[in-house]
Motif scaffolding. Structure first.
Motif, short mmCIF file in Angstrom:
data_model
loop_
_atom_site.label_atom_id
_atom_site.label_comp_id
_atom_site.label_asym_id
_atom_site.label_seq_id
_atom_site.Cartn_x
_atom_site.Cartn_y
_atom_site.Cartn_z
N ASP A 249 30.92 38.70 38.78
CA ASP A 249 32.14 38.08 39.31
C ASP A 249 31.99 36.57 39.50
OD1 ASP A 249 33.40 40.49 39.34
OD2 ASP A 249 33.16 40.84 41.49
N ILE A 250 33.06 35.89 39.18
CA ILE A 250 33.12 34.43 39.35
C ILE A 250 34.26 34.13 40.31
CG2 ILE A 250 33.49 32.23 38.16
CD1 ILE A 250 32.53 33.65 35.59
N ARG A 251 34.04 33.23 41.21
CA ARG A 251 35.10 32.89 42.17
C ARG A 251 36.25 32.20 41.45
NH1 ARG A 251 33.59 30.42 47.72
NH2 ARG A 251 32.24 28.96 46.64
N THR A 252 37.45 32.50 41.91
CA THR A 252 38.64 32.00 41.24
C THR A 252 39.76 31.73 42.25
OG1 THR A 252 40.38 32.61 39.65
CG2 THR A 252 39.33 34.42 40.82
N CYS A 253 40.69 30.88 41.87
CA CYS A 253 41.87 30.62 42.70
C CYS A 253 42.96 31.66 42.45
CB CYS A 253 42.43 29.23 42.41
SG CYS A 253 41.36 27.89 42.90
N ASN A 254 42.76 32.53 41.48
CA ASN A 254 43.75 33.54 41.15
C ASN A 254 43.67 34.68 42.18
OD1 ASN A 254 44.97 35.92 39.98
ND2 ASN A 254 44.98 34.83 38.03
N ASP A 255 44.69 34.80 43.02
CA ASP A 255 44.68 35.77 44.12
C ASP A 255 44.53 37.21 43.64
OD1 ASP A 255 44.88 33.86 46.01
OD2 ASP A 255 47.05 34.05 46.28
N ARG A 256 45.23 37.55 42.56
CA ARG A 256 45.17 38.93 42.07
C ARG A 256 43.75 39.27 41.62
NH1 ARG A 256 50.00 37.59 39.27
NH2 ARG A 256 51.85 38.47 40.24
N VAL A 257 43.16 38.35 40.90
CA VAL A 257 41.80 38.59 40.42
C VAL A 257 40.82 38.63 41.59
CG1 VAL A 257 39.93 37.66 38.99
CG2 VAL A 257 42.27 37.60 38.15
N LYS B 128 41.10 41.97 43.39
CA LYS B 128 40.48 43.04 42.60
C LYS B 128 38.96 42.96 42.65
CE LYS B 128 43.94 45.29 40.77
NZ LYS B 128 44.14 46.61 40.20
N GLN B 129 38.45 41.74 42.55
CA GLN B 129 36.99 41.58 42.59
C GLN B 129 36.43 42.04 43.93
OE1 GLN B 129 36.04 37.97 39.43
NE2 GLN B 129 36.19 37.43 41.57
N ASP C 285 31.68 26.27 41.94
CA ASP C 285 31.43 27.48 41.17
C ASP C 285 32.70 28.24 40.82
OD1 ASP C 285 31.62 27.97 43.97
OD2 ASP C 285 30.89 30.01 43.66
N PHE C 286 33.87 27.70 41.12
CA PHE C 286 35.12 28.35 40.72
C PHE C 286 35.32 28.21 39.22
CE2 PHE C 286 38.00 29.39 44.41
CZ PHE C 286 36.99 29.39 45.36
N GLU C 287 36.02 29.17 38.62
CA GLU C 287 36.22 29.09 37.18
C GLU C 287 37.25 28.00 36.83
OE1 GLU C 287 37.39 32.86 35.65
OE2 GLU C 287 38.96 33.14 37.12
N GLU C 288 38.15 27.70 37.74
CA GLU C 288 39.11 26.63 37.48
C GLU C 288 38.49 25.29 37.88
OE1 GLU C 288 39.67 29.04 39.75
OE2 GLU C 288 41.31 30.31 39.04
N ARG D 254 51.44 29.46 41.18
CA ARG D 254 50.19 28.69 41.12
C ARG D 254 49.99 28.10 39.74
NH1 ARG D 254 45.59 30.86 45.11
NH2 ARG D 254 46.95 30.92 46.91
N ARG E 271 38.27 37.75 31.20
CA ARG E 271 37.87 38.38 32.47
C ARG E 271 39.05 39.08 33.13
NH1 ARG E 271 35.33 37.27 36.81
NH2 ARG E 271 36.84 35.77 37.61
N TYR E 272 40.21 38.43 33.10
CA TYR E 272 41.41 39.04 33.70
C TYR E 272 41.67 40.41 33.07
CZ TYR E 272 42.70 34.37 35.50
OH TYR E 272 42.73 33.17 36.13
N ILE F 67 39.38 42.94 34.56
CA ILE F 67 39.48 43.16 36.02
C ILE F 67 40.84 43.73 36.41
CG2 ILE F 67 39.52 41.98 38.26
CD1 ILE F 67 37.49 39.98 37.00
N LEU F 68 41.89 43.16 35.85
CA LEU F 68 43.23 43.61 36.22
C LEU F 68 43.59 44.86 35.42
CD1 LEU F 68 44.99 40.13 36.25
CD2 LEU F 68 44.12 41.40 38.20
#
Lengths: 147, 141
Positions: free
Chosen positions: A61-69, A72-73, B66-69, B80, B96-97, B100-101
């Motif tokens: 897992d990589i931290r993200t600003c995407n809330d949905r992801v 889920k993570q 370490d964020f992907e964005e 967003r 990745r999405y 995961i999703l």
């Protein structure tokens, strides 16, 4: 169980550090293959937190600003920790003994209450059977027990 | 002096021919534009605003190292926008999405290194103005 967690981390090349984390009990940095745990947690909370963070590591897992992801993570790491830390046979015995009282079950199982709740979420009861992580298709469940 | 005069004449000719060409061109509002690669999140926000979608006072989200964005912003009413350092970083995130999703959960407008989610408004309207591709993420397992 603590030893199993540390052994798994070592096999995967994940280092574990204790730190003065604020606002959270643990974190996983995929870019550094590093788990940080907050100093001073109770043994059960530390075990659960390490299991959760290892769940992130196992899934890459990589931290993200995407809330949905993110959600889920987090859920996936929780479920991984619950399945790793709780044995299905032991869970059944403890549930009977404690008559489903979650905090008591958590104490017996060596996890926190949330761990029990997450484990219950991945269990599905159908008739006389309890299924662990049921799904459609081939390999329809991770385990099945007669209750 | 003669060279200077020739240069002036050439400039005038070029300018005139440019003016003639633009007369035949469609109105600016009809011409789809491509936002392309961006180096700053505010470039995307400005483009959204120019496309007629009011985000309001957007807030820059804290994206740690370490964020992907490389950067992300949120509109007060939802929605967003994310920016990635490289195109391959964005492609990696989309892959990745998908793992995961579940069940095609989210549709985003995706450019070379930026992504806008559907919470921001009409993505098709934005696509007309900014270019990019509508991408639905999530696996069907």
């Amino acid at each position: 169980m603590r030893e199993k967690l540390f052994a798994l981390a070592e096999r995967r090349g994940v280092t574990i550090e204790w730190s003065s984390l604020r606002m959270r009990d643990g974190e996983y940095r995929h870019d550094l293959s590093r788990i940080r745990l907050r100093h001073g947690m109770s043994p059960r909370l530390e075990c659960w937190t390490l299991g959760h963070e290892l769940g992130h590591a196992v899934h890459g897992d990589i931290r993200t600003c995407n809330d949905r992801v993110t959600s889920k993570q987090e859920r996936r790491a929780d479920e991984w920790a619950a399945r790793f830390l709780i044995d299905l046979d032991r869970y059944r015995d403890v549930e009977l003994l404690r008559e489903g009282h979650v905090p008591s079950m958590a104490y017996d199982l060596g996890v926190i209450s949330r761990g029990v709740e997450v484990y219950q979420r991945v269990l599905e009861r159908l008739g006389d059977h309890v299924y662990l992580k049921p799904q459609h298709g081939v390999g329809q469940f991770a385990a099945r027990l007669v209750s | 002096m003669a060279i200077g005069g020739a240069a002036l004449l050439l400039f005038a000719t070029t300018a005139c021919s440019g003016t003639t060409e633009s007369t035949d061109a469609p109105q600016a509002s009809e011409v789809p534009t491509e936002l392309g690669l961006v180096s700053n999140l505010s470039d995307v926000m400005d483009a959204i605003d120019a496309a007629g979608i009011d985000c309001g006072d957007w807030e820059q989200l804290k994206a740690a190292a370490d964020f992907e964005e490389s950067a992300a912003g949120a509109c007060p009413g939802g929605g967003r926008v994310a920016m990635f350092e490289t195109e391959s970083d964005l492609e990696f995130a989309l892959d990745r999405y998908d793992t995961i999703l579940t069940s095609a959960e989210t549709t985003d407008l995706v450019g070379p290194n930026w992504m806008i989610d559907s919470g921001i408004g009409d993505l098709e309207q934005l696509q007309t103005a900014l270019g990019g591709e509508l991408v639905t993420s999530g696996n069907l397992d």
